[in-house]
Design a protein around this motif. Structure first.
Motif, short mmCIF file in Angstrom:
data_model
loop_
_atom_site.label_atom_id
_atom_site.label_comp_id
_atom_site.label_asym_id
_atom_site.label_seq_id
_atom_site.Cartn_x
_atom_site.Cartn_y
_atom_site.Cartn_z
N ASP A 165 0.84 -1.21 0.00
CA ASP A 165 0.00 0.00 0.00
C ASP A 165 0.87 1.25 0.00
OD1 ASP A 165 -2.27 -1.54 0.01
OD2 ASP A 165 -2.53 -1.46 2.19
N TYR A 166 1.92 1.22 0.81
CA TYR A 166 2.84 2.37 0.90
C TYR A 166 3.54 2.58 -0.43
CZ TYR A 166 7.50 4.38 1.59
OH TYR A 166 8.65 5.09 1.45
N LEU A 167 4.05 1.50 -1.02
CA LEU A 167 4.77 1.61 -2.29
C LEU A 167 3.85 2.15 -3.39
CD1 LEU A 167 7.38 1.11 -3.88
CD2 LEU A 167 6.55 -1.21 -4.32
N GLU A 168 2.61 1.65 -3.42
CA GLU A 168 1.66 2.13 -4.42
C GLU A 168 1.42 3.63 -4.26
OE1 GLU A 168 -2.33 0.26 -6.28
OE2 GLU A 168 -2.42 0.65 -4.11
N GLU A 169 1.37 4.07 -3.03
CA GLU A 169 1.11 5.49 -2.77
C GLU A 169 2.24 6.37 -3.30
OE1 GLU A 169 0.73 8.50 1.07
OE2 GLU A 169 0.29 6.36 1.32
N ILE A 170 3.50 5.97 -3.06
CA ILE A 170 4.61 6.82 -3.52
C ILE A 170 4.77 6.73 -5.04
CG2 ILE A 170 5.81 6.61 -1.31
CD1 ILE A 170 7.87 4.86 -2.73
N CYS A 171 4.38 5.59 -5.62
CA CYS A 171 4.48 5.47 -7.09
C CYS A 171 3.48 6.38 -7.80
CB CYS A 171 4.27 4.02 -7.52
SG CYS A 171 5.69 2.95 -7.20
N PRO A 179 8.54 6.16 -11.47
CA PRO A 179 7.18 5.66 -11.73
C PRO A 179 6.41 6.46 -12.77
CG PRO A 179 7.63 5.66 -9.38
CD PRO A 179 8.78 6.36 -10.02
N SER A 180 6.82 7.69 -13.04
CA SER A 180 6.12 8.49 -14.05
C SER A 180 6.71 8.29 -15.45
CB SER A 180 6.18 9.98 -13.68
OG SER A 180 7.54 10.41 -13.58
N HIS A 181 7.76 7.47 -15.55
CA HIS A 181 8.47 7.29 -16.82
C HIS A 181 7.86 6.15 -17.63
CE1 HIS A 181 11.87 7.17 -19.61
NE2 HIS A 181 11.91 5.85 -19.44
N SER A 182 7.73 6.38 -18.93
CA SER A 182 7.25 5.35 -19.85
C SER A 182 8.47 4.67 -20.48
CB SER A 182 6.37 5.97 -20.94
OG SER A 182 5.88 4.98 -21.80
N LEU A 183 8.58 3.35 -20.28
CA LEU A 183 9.76 2.61 -20.73
C LEU A 183 9.85 2.61 -22.25
CD1 LEU A 183 9.54 -0.43 -18.29
CD2 LEU A 183 11.14 1.49 -18.17
N THR A 231 8.09 11.43 -7.22
CA THR A 231 8.86 10.26 -6.82
C THR A 231 9.96 9.96 -7.84
OG1 THR A 231 6.96 9.29 -5.70
CG2 THR A 231 8.76 7.80 -6.27
N LEU A 232 11.20 9.77 -7.35
CA LEU A 232 12.36 9.53 -8.21
C LEU A 232 12.76 8.05 -8.20
CD1 LEU A 232 14.52 12.58 -7.08
CD2 LEU A 232 12.95 12.45 -9.03
N GLU A 233 13.71 7.72 -9.08
CA GLU A 233 14.23 6.35 -9.11
C GLU A 233 14.82 5.97 -7.75
OE1 GLU A 233 17.03 5.75 -12.26
OE2 GLU A 233 15.90 7.02 -13.63
N SER A 234 15.55 6.90 -7.15
CA SER A 234 16.21 6.61 -5.88
C SER A 234 15.21 6.27 -4.78
CB SER A 234 17.07 7.80 -5.45
OG SER A 234 16.28 8.98 -5.33
N HIS A 235 14.02 6.89 -4.84
CA HIS A 235 13.01 6.62 -3.82
C HIS A 235 12.51 5.18 -3.90
CE1 HIS A 235 12.13 11.20 -4.07
NE2 HIS A 235 13.07 10.95 -3.18
N VAL A 236 12.14 4.74 -5.12
CA VAL A 236 11.64 3.38 -5.26
C VAL A 236 12.75 2.36 -5.07
CG1 VAL A 236 9.63 3.95 -6.65
CG2 VAL A 236 11.82 3.57 -7.77
#
Length: 581
Positions: A425-431, A506-510, A436-441
């Motif tokens: 739940d927490y991870l979903e919230e920050i994503c 998380p906002s990046h499209s691969l 949110t940056l790469e370093s956060h996840v």
């Protein structure tokens, strides 16, 4: 205004006949019709392979008069339930036919059908041939001659299917029997014969046993099959017959309370036990054996070991192999536990494997791994000391201690699963946050590899390897490339594999460029002396349109979205918590 009406094309008969997935399913439809007609006996005759003999399905049901043939049987898609309700008039059977198209079932496997029926001292018959359909534009235009004459024969219906379609698979007696047993195996007053033999316990696919049993002053005969088919049985268990009459529902004679036999395995047990006499130990409504009666005790004592041995004979090896595979995967973690916990960990895993027998390994592995997590991180010392202290005392105290351990064990597993759901739940919230940056996840995930699936949960970080990789990367990624290095490189799981993870925010499209970057890291490692398998996971917010398809990707490369990872992991742990423990 000119009036028009729908026209029923003759091709409809072909389309309706193709509604059945196998020839046995089509024949089962004809037997359903006999059930609805309140037949008590149905005889099915199947031809020898590649012969010209017809298929014959004959019953002693209510039959049809010529008027009923014309107004009901030949009325396509007429639902008899709309007229007569959900139950047959005399035997109060729940009616199976509901679409009104079962009459075409035989046309799937043959080109000619003849129906003969007897009702109220009248005989009626007609023949139907697929070739006639090609001569007429619509079914209403096709003539159908119905023969009629007086008869003294009892009521019933006989369907003869001729000229079997040589391009299709012939119906087999064995496959037909499995379908009919699943549907009608426990029905009283409905006897089915296939090629002259009455459908019985011995026709079920699997290991059949028939054994005579002495019960005090009486005798009994056990007929039982442990099936290996996937189709679910209707009312599994052992039926009790006394003087030829079935008593209540099938039962398991205490095996359903045994910890040695998984509950799902009991669903493979099917049989009956016949007794003569002993009717004093039956309830007044003949609904069950009297609990605690002499007959019930004698049957339980005699049948339980026989049935248990037969179940283990058929499925024991399969159960052992499944346990061995998962135990082997968990061996590394078990070996790192304190010595006084290892034996309990192994027993606890066996308990889970037995309890969830026949669940897919993809669902069993998370349970085993969460259980090991609980054993690694929870303080079991007090409980284990309690059990050790009880080991040499009376049996009841030792059993109580073991039960206590089981409660603590399962409570810890449930607690661990609940914590992991909270983490998701927490991870979903920050994503979901744009900042949110790469370093956060990266920070959130690197210690929680279990969320990628059980195959990744046993990867561990190795300080020496990390230092070596950093020294190598320091030489390789310098200058403009200094900030472009793998996010995470770990070693190793139980198979000696390594794991490389590349995160994007998380906002990046691969994109394809991201894919090339992740696989290039792996190629760099392979070219510089690391020869073990390296699994690559590329993670971002969405999948871009230029990413290679699964078939075109390099081996052992996964491209994933944060949302999919979280959703998949959440389903696993919700499954674990919702009634599994």
């Amino acid at each position: 205004m000119t009036q028009h009406s729908f026209k029923v094309d003759t091709r409809l008969a072909f389309l309706l006949s193709e509604n059945y997935r196998s020839p046995e399913k089509a024949l089962k439809e004809l037997i359903d019709n006999a059930w609805d007609a309140e037949a008590t006996k149905v005889c099915v005759t199947l031809p020898e392979l590649l012969s010209d003999d017809p298929i014959i399905v004959q019953d002693n049901g209510s039959g049809m008069t010529i008027n009923e043939l014309q107004s009901e049987y030949l009325n396509i898609a007429r639902n008899r339930r709309d007229r007569n309700g959900d139950f047959s008039p005399n035997l109060r059977r729940r009616v199976k036919g509901r679409k009104g198209i079962g009459k075409f079932a035989g046309l799937m496997i043959t080109s000619s059908m003849r129906l003969e029926t007897w009702a109220r001292n009248k005989y009626s018959a007609f023949s139907f041939d697929k070739s006639l359909l090609e001569r007429y534009e619509g079914l209403p235009d096709m003539p159908l001659e119905i023969e009629e004459s007086d008869s003294t024969t009892h009521s019933g219906t006989c369907i003869t299917l001729s000229h079997l379609n040589q391009s299709l698979r012939y119906p087999t007696a064995q496959k037909l029997k499995q379908i009919l047993l699943a549907e009608y195996g426990r029905e009283s007053n409905f006897d089915i014969f296939v090629n002259g033999k009455e459908l019985g316990v011995d026709d079920l696919q699997g290991e059949y046993k028939e054994e005579k049993i002495l019960l005090g002053k009486s005798k009994a005969t056990l007929r039982c099959t442990v099936t290996d088919q996937k189709r679910k049985l209707r009312k599994p268990g052992i039926s009790v017959r006394i003087n030829g009459k079935v008593i209540g529902d099938p039962i398991f004679f205490g095996l359903d309370k045994s910890d040695d036999i998984p509950k799902k395995l009991l669903e493979k047990l099917y049989g009956e036990v016949d007794l003569e006499g002993n009717d004093d130990d039956i309830t007044a409504d003949w609904g069950a054996l009297i609990e605690g009666s002499q007959t019930e005790k004698e049957l339980t004592e005699a049948l339980q070991p026989l049935l248990q041995a037969q179940l283990k004979s058929v499925y024991g090896q399969e159960m052992h192999l499944a346990q061995a595979r998962l135990r082997k995967k968990a061996l590394e973690r078990i070996s790192k536990l304190p010595e006084n916990r290892r034996d309990f960990a192994d027993k606890a895993i066996k308990k889970v494997l037995d309890r969830f027998y026949q669940e897919p390994e993809s669902k069993l592995e998370p349970v085993v791994n969460v259980l090991l997590d609980a054993l690694e991180h929870s303080d079991y010392r007090a409980v284990i000391e309690h059990i050790n202290a009880a080991r040499n005392s009376e049996v009841s105290r030792f059993a109580e201690a073991l039960e206590e351990f089981g409660f603590v064990e399962m409570a810890s597993v449930a607690e661990q699963a609940a914590h992991r759901l909270s983490f998701l739940d927490y991870l979903e919230e920050i994503c979901l946050r744009s900042e949110t940056l790469e370093s956060h996840v990266h920070k959130a995930i690197e210690g929680n590899l279990w969320m990628f699936g059980v195959e990744h949960s046993l990867f561990s970080s190795n300080t020496t390897l990390k230092r070596q990789v950093e020294e190598y990367l320091g030489k390789k990624y310098i200058g403009d490339r200094a900030d472009r290095r793998p996010d995470l490189f770990l070693t190793q799981n139980h198979n000696g594999e390594r794991l490389l993870i590349e995160f994007k925010r998380p906002s990046h499209s691969l994109t394809f460029a991201d894919y090339q970057q992740a696989t290039a890291y792996r190629n760099d490692f392979h070219q510089n002396g690391i020869d073990q398998q390296i699994n690559v996971i590329l993670i971002g917010g969405r999948l871009g349109g230029d990413l290679p398809t699964q078939e075109r990707r390099e081996p052992h490369v996964k491209v994933m979205c944060f949302s999919d990872i979280i959703s998949s992991a959440r389903r696993q742990y919700q499954w674990l918590l919702e009634g599994r423990l």
